[in-house]
Motif scaffolding. Structure first.
Motif, PDB file in Angstrom:
ATOM      1  N   TYR A 144       7.275  -5.747   6.429  1.00  0.00           N
ATOM      2  CA  TYR A 144       7.011  -5.753   4.989  1.00  0.00           C
ATOM      3  C   TYR A 144       5.917  -4.761   4.602  1.00  0.00           C
ATOM      4  CZ  TYR A 144      10.058  -9.610   3.727  1.00  0.00           C
ATOM      5  OH  TYR A 144      11.162 -10.386   3.474  1.00  0.00           O
ATOM      6  N   ILE A 145       4.894  -4.648   5.445  1.00  0.00           N
ATOM      7  CA  ILE A 145       3.829  -3.681   5.168  1.00  0.00           C
ATOM      8  C   ILE A 145       4.378  -2.262   5.171  1.00  0.00           C
ATOM      9  CG2 ILE A 145       1.726  -2.634   6.125  1.00  0.00           C
ATOM     10  CD1 ILE A 145       0.928  -5.476   7.054  1.00  0.00           C
ATOM     11  N   SER A 146       5.249  -1.969   6.139  1.00  0.00           N
ATOM     12  CA  SER A 146       5.812  -0.612   6.230  1.00  0.00           C
ATOM     13  C   SER A 146       6.655  -0.281   5.010  1.00  0.00           C
ATOM     14  CB  SER A 146       6.651  -0.471   7.508  1.00  0.00           C
ATOM     15  OG  SER A 146       7.830  -1.254   7.442  1.00  0.00           O
ATOM     16  N   ILE A 147       7.378  -1.283   4.495  1.00  0.00           N
ATOM     17  CA  ILE A 147       8.247  -1.029   3.342  1.00  0.00           C
ATOM     18  C   ILE A 147       7.462  -1.029   2.037  1.00  0.00           C
ATOM     19  CG2 ILE A 147      10.138  -1.988   1.962  1.00  0.00           C
ATOM     20  CD1 ILE A 147      11.431  -2.914   4.558  1.00  0.00           C
ATOM     21  N   TYR A 148       6.665  -2.076   1.820  1.00  0.00           N
ATOM     22  CA  TYR A 148       6.025  -2.267   0.523  1.00  0.00           C
ATOM     23  C   TYR A 148       4.729  -1.484   0.345  1.00  0.00           C
ATOM     24  CZ  TYR A 148       9.373  -5.860  -0.701  1.00  0.00           C
ATOM     25  OH  TYR A 148      10.523  -6.528  -1.009  1.00  0.00           O
ATOM     26  N   ILE A 149       4.178  -0.979   1.428  1.00  0.00           N
ATOM     27  CA  ILE A 149       2.936  -0.200   1.300  1.00  0.00           C
ATOM     28  C   ILE A 149       3.155   1.238   1.772  1.00  0.00           C
ATOM     29  CG2 ILE A 149       0.529   0.006   2.025  1.00  0.00           C
ATOM     30  CD1 ILE A 149       0.410  -3.033   2.161  1.00  0.00           C
ATOM     31  N   PHE A 150       3.434   1.425   3.072  1.00  0.00           N
ATOM     32  CA  PHE A 150       3.521   2.785   3.609  1.00  0.00           C
ATOM     33  C   PHE A 150       4.640   3.601   2.968  1.00  0.00           C
ATOM     34  CE2 PHE A 150       1.576   0.848   7.614  1.00  0.00           C
ATOM     35  CZ  PHE A 150       0.297   1.217   7.231  1.00  0.00           C
ATOM     36  N   PHE A 151       5.848   3.013   2.879  1.00  0.00           N
ATOM     37  CA  PHE A 151       6.978   3.774   2.380  1.00  0.00           C
ATOM     38  C   PHE A 151       6.784   4.182   0.929  1.00  0.00           C
ATOM     39  CE2 PHE A 151      11.152   4.111   0.353  1.00  0.00           C
ATOM     40  CZ  PHE A 151      11.755   5.056   1.158  1.00  0.00           C
ATOM     41  N   PHE A 152       6.371   3.231   0.091  1.00  0.00           N
ATOM     42  CA  PHE A 152       6.258   3.537  -1.332  1.00  0.00           C
ATOM     43  C   PHE A 152       5.065   4.434  -1.641  1.00  0.00           C
ATOM     44  CE2 PHE A 152       8.765  -0.521  -1.737  1.00  0.00           C
ATOM     45  CZ  PHE A 152       9.933   0.125  -2.088  1.00  0.00           C
ATOM     46  N   ALA A 189       4.634   0.336  -7.210  1.00  0.00           N
ATOM     47  CA  ALA A 189       3.278   0.658  -7.687  1.00  0.00           C
ATOM     48  C   ALA A 189       2.867  -0.275  -8.827  1.00  0.00           C
ATOM     49  CB  ALA A 189       3.224   2.112  -8.141  1.00  0.00           C
ATOM     50  N   MET A 190       3.794  -0.505  -9.772  1.00  0.00           N
ATOM     51  CA  MET A 190       3.512  -1.392 -10.892  1.00  0.00           C
ATOM     52  C   MET A 190       3.269  -2.827 -10.418  1.00  0.00           C
ATOM     53  SD  MET A 190       6.428   0.045 -13.522  1.00  0.00           S
ATOM     54  CE  MET A 190       6.282  -1.372 -14.600  1.00  0.00           C
ATOM     55  N   GLY A 191       4.084  -3.273  -9.455  1.00  0.00           N
ATOM     56  CA  GLY A 191       3.926  -4.624  -8.935  1.00  0.00           C
ATOM     57  C   GLY A 191       2.609  -4.822  -8.229  1.00  0.00           C
ATOM     58  N   PHE A 192       2.171  -3.804  -7.481  1.00  0.00           N
ATOM     59  CA  PHE A 192       0.886  -3.901  -6.781  1.00  0.00           C
ATOM     60  C   PHE A 192      -0.267  -3.974  -7.785  1.00  0.00           C
ATOM     61  CE2 PHE A 192      -2.865  -1.914  -4.819  1.00  0.00           C
ATOM     62  CZ  PHE A 192      -3.055  -2.779  -3.756  1.00  0.00           C
ATOM     63  N   VAL A 193      -0.212  -3.143  -8.814  1.00  0.00           N
ATOM     64  CA  VAL A 193      -1.262  -3.156  -9.845  1.00  0.00           C
ATOM     65  C   VAL A 193      -1.315  -4.516 -10.532  1.00  0.00           C
ATOM     66  CG1 VAL A 193      -1.966  -2.186 -12.076  1.00  0.00           C
ATOM     67  CG2 VAL A 193      -1.223  -0.663 -10.230  1.00  0.00           C
ATOM     68  N   ASP A 194      -0.150  -5.055 -10.882  1.00  0.00           N
ATOM     69  CA  ASP A 194      -0.106  -6.371 -11.528  1.00  0.00           C
ATOM     70  C   ASP A 194      -0.634  -7.463 -10.616  1.00  0.00           C
ATOM     71  OD1 ASP A 194       0.925  -5.327 -13.844  1.00  0.00           O
ATOM     72  OD2 ASP A 194       3.012  -5.862 -13.407  1.00  0.00           O
ATOM     73  N   PHE A 195      -0.309  -7.377  -9.316  1.00  0.00           N
ATOM     74  CA  PHE A 195      -0.799  -8.366  -8.360  1.00  0.00           C
ATOM     75  C   PHE A 195      -2.327  -8.318  -8.273  1.00  0.00           C
ATOM     76  CE2 PHE A 195      -2.254  -9.196  -3.985  1.00  0.00           C
ATOM     77  CZ  PHE A 195      -1.913 -10.535  -3.881  1.00  0.00           C
ATOM     78  N   VAL A 196      -2.884  -7.121  -8.179  1.00  0.00           N
ATOM     79  CA  VAL A 196      -4.342  -6.974  -8.112  1.00  0.00           C
ATOM     80  C   VAL A 196      -4.996  -7.524  -9.375  1.00  0.00           C
ATOM     81  CG1 VAL A 196      -6.232  -5.299  -8.031  1.00  0.00           C
ATOM     82  CG2 VAL A 196      -4.263  -5.017  -6.520  1.00  0.00           C
ATOM     83  N   LYS A 197      -4.408  -7.235 -10.529  1.00  0.00           N
ATOM     84  CA  LYS A 197      -4.942  -7.760 -11.793  1.00  0.00           C
ATOM     85  C   LYS A 197      -4.948  -9.289 -11.794  1.00  0.00           C
ATOM     86  CE  LYS A 197      -3.755  -3.986 -15.001  1.00  0.00           C
ATOM     87  NZ  LYS A 197      -2.902  -3.625 -16.158  1.00  0.00           N
ATOM     88  N   ASP A 198      -3.854  -9.875 -11.331  1.00  0.00           N
ATOM     89  CA  ASP A 198      -3.768 -11.335 -11.292  1.00  0.00           C
ATOM     90  C   ASP A 198      -4.860 -11.924 -10.405  1.00  0.00           C
ATOM     91  OD1 ASP A 198      -1.594 -11.288 -12.961  1.00  0.00           O
ATOM     92  OD2 ASP A 198      -0.100 -11.576 -11.380  1.00  0.00           O
TER      93      ASP A 198
END
Length: 418
Positions: free
Chosen positions: A310-318, A394-403
Motif C-alpha cells: 500500500y505504501i508503494s502504491i499510495y505514496i511512492f507511485f503517486f 494527492a487530494m486524499g492525502f491533503v484531506d486526511f492530514v487536515k482531518d
C-alpha cells in the motif's frame, strides 16, 4: 549522466513508477497462472452440509438499485432456509423503506429482515450499519453485499465452500465486475482497472503470499472473528481494508475464490468517481497510519508485505507520477533544464509497455474483454485515467492530514447511483 537535481528527481520518479508497475505485472502474471490452474480444475465443489449464513446489505438512499440487489440475492443457489437477508436501511431519506417493505410482503416465506435506522443510531457510515446488522444476525458465517450488487447464482455457495474447507481462512473474497462498463469511457477504464488491480492482482497476491484484501462486497467472514475483534471499526471509511489487517493479525489468512462473482454499478461521472476514490484514499491512509508500527514487528508476518504494498502504491507511485509530470511540464516550458531525456524516455517507455502488457493479460481472463476498443482504451488510460488517480491521491492525502490536524470527524461518502 545526471548533473542537476531535476535529473535525479526525474530518474528517481521514473524508477519508482517502473518498479511499482513491474511489481504489479509480477502479481498479475502470478494471478494469470492461478487463473489457468483454477479453471482447469474439475474437482467437485459440493457442500455436504450447508451452514446458516447471514447476508448483510448496508443501504443508504439506495432506492434506485436496492430492489434488483435483494431479488438477485433471493435467487442465490443456496437452500432458502439456510440463509437470511438483513438489509440495514440506514437513515435513508428516499423511498427505500417502501420498496423494501414491498419486497418482504411479496416473499413472506423467506428470511428477510429490514432494519430501518434514524439519525440517532444510524447515518454514521457503512461500518456502523454493518455493526447494527451483525447484532441482529444469527449465522455462523456473515456475508456482505453492497446495495448495488447482483451476485451470480453460485456466488454465495462458492464462498461458503472455500471457507468451510480451509480452517485457517478468516474470510474469503470473490470477484466483482462492472455491470455498467459500456456506459462511457470512464466506466470502461474502471472495468479494466477492476480486472487488473482487483481480479488479477488479488489472485496473484493469494497465489504468491496467501494474502488478499477484503474488497467491501462479495465476501464471507467467520462470525467468531467478528465477535473477537468487536466488529467493524466505525472510524474507518474503508472498513474493508481495515478489517483485513485485523484478520491477518489474528493469524488467519483471507482466501481468494475466483468462482464467486458479483456485478456492481460503478461511477458514471467524474465528480462521483472523485468523491468515491477520495474516500478510498483517505480511508487507506488511515489504515496505513493505524498499522505502520507492524512494519517493524517480528510478529506481523505477512502484514508487512501488505503495508509495503500500500505504501508503494499510495505514496511512492503517486508522488513519483506527480513529480515526473511536473518536471516534464516545466522542462517543456523552458523553466528548468534536464540532461537525461534519453534515459528518462527509455524508462518511461518501458513502464508504459509493462502497463499495457499487464492490463492485456488481465483482460484475457474474461470473455469479451480482449477487443480492439479495449486495446485502444488501455493505450489511452495510462495518460488519462491513471493521471486522475495521481491527482485524487494527492487530494486524499491533503484531506486526511487536515482531518488529523483539525481533529475533524471523517465523513463517509455514499456513492451516487445511476
Amino acid at each position: 549522466m545526471p548533473n542537476n537535481i531535476y535529473d535525479y528527481l526525474l530518474l528517481g520518479s521514473l524508477f519508482s513508477i517502473w518498479f511499482v508497475i513491474l511489481m504489479n505485472i509480477v502479481l498479475v502474471t502470478s494471478g494469470f497462472i492461478s487463473y489457468v490452474k483454477h479453471y482447469r480444475n474439475e474437482d467437485d465443489r459440493t457442500l455436504e452440509s450447508l451452514p446458516f449464513v447471514s447476508i448483510l446489505i448496508p443501504a443508504h438512499n439506495e432506492a434506485k438499485v436496492i430492489e434488483k440487489t435483494v431479488k438477485s440475492i433471493l435467487n442465490l443457489d443456496y437452500d432458502n432456509d439456510r440463509y437470511e437477508i438483513i438489509v440495514i436501511n440506514d437513515n435513508s431519506s428516499d423511498n427505500s423503506h417502501e420498496i423494501l417493505a414491498k419486497i418482504k410482503e411479496n416473499y413472506p416465506d423467506r428470511l428477510i429482515q429490514i432494519i430501518n435506522t434514524d439519525s440517532i443510531i444510524g447515518g454514521k457510515g457503512k461500518s456502523n450499519a454493518l455493526n447494527i446488522g451483525l447484532t441482529q444476525s444469527k449465522g455462523e458465517l456473515i456475508a456482505i453485499y453492497d446495495a448495488d450488487n447482483t451476485p451470480e447464482k453460485q456466488a454465495l455457495r462458492e464462498l461458503v465452500y472455500s471457507i468451510k474447507n480451509d480452517n485457517k481462512a478468516g474470510a474469503v473474497i470473490g470477484k466483482f465486475r462492472c455491470r455498467n462498463k459500456n456506459t462511457n469511457f470512464l466506466t470502461r477504464c474502471i472495468n479494466l482497472e477492476g480486472l487488473y488491480f482487483q481480479w488479477m492482482a488479488q489472485a496473484g497476491r493469494w497465489n504468491l503470499f496467501k494474502l488478499c484484501t477484503i474488497p467491501g462486497t462479495n465476501f464471507i467472514i467467520r462470525r467468531s472473528i467478528l465477535e473477537k475483534i468487536g466488529g467493524w471499526d466505525t472510524k474507518a471509511i474503508t472498513e474493508d481494508t481495515e478489517i483485513s489487517f485485523r484478520i491477518y493479525l489474528l493469524g488467519y489468512h483471507i482466501r481468494f475464490c475466483p468462482y464467486s462473482t458479483s456485478w456492481e454499478q460503478e461511477p458514471e461521472t467524474l465528480s462521483v468517481w472523485f468523491k468515491q476514490r477520495n474516500r478510498w484514499i483517505k480511508g487507506n491512509y488511515y489504515v496505513l497510519f493505524k498499522n505502520y508500527k507492524y512494519i517493524f514487528s517480528r510478529k506481523a508476518g505477512s502484514v508487512k508485505f501488505d503495508l509495503l504494498y500500500y505504501i508503494s502504491i499510495y505514496i511512492f507511485f503517486f508522488v513519483a507520477a506527480i513529480t515526473s509530470d511536473m518536471i516534464f511540464i516545466l522542462n517543456f516550458g523552458g523553466f528548468i533544464q534536464t540532461t537525461v531525456e534519453g534515459y528518462s524516455l527509455l524508462l518511461w517507455f518501458m513502464a508504459y509497455v509493462l502497463f499495457i502488457l499487464s492490463v492485456q493479460i488481465s483482460s484475457s481472463t474474461e470473455r469479451g474483454e480482449i477487443s480492439l476498443s479495449n486495446t485502444i482504451i488501455i493505450l489511452i488510460m495510462y495518460f488519462t485515467y491513471c493521471k486522475l488517480w495521481a491527482i485524487v491521491a494527492a487530494m486524499g492525502f491533503v484531506d486526511f492530514v487536515k482531518d488529523v490536524l483539525l481533529k475533524r470527524e471523517t465523513k463517509w461518502y455514499k456513492t451516487e447511483r445511476f
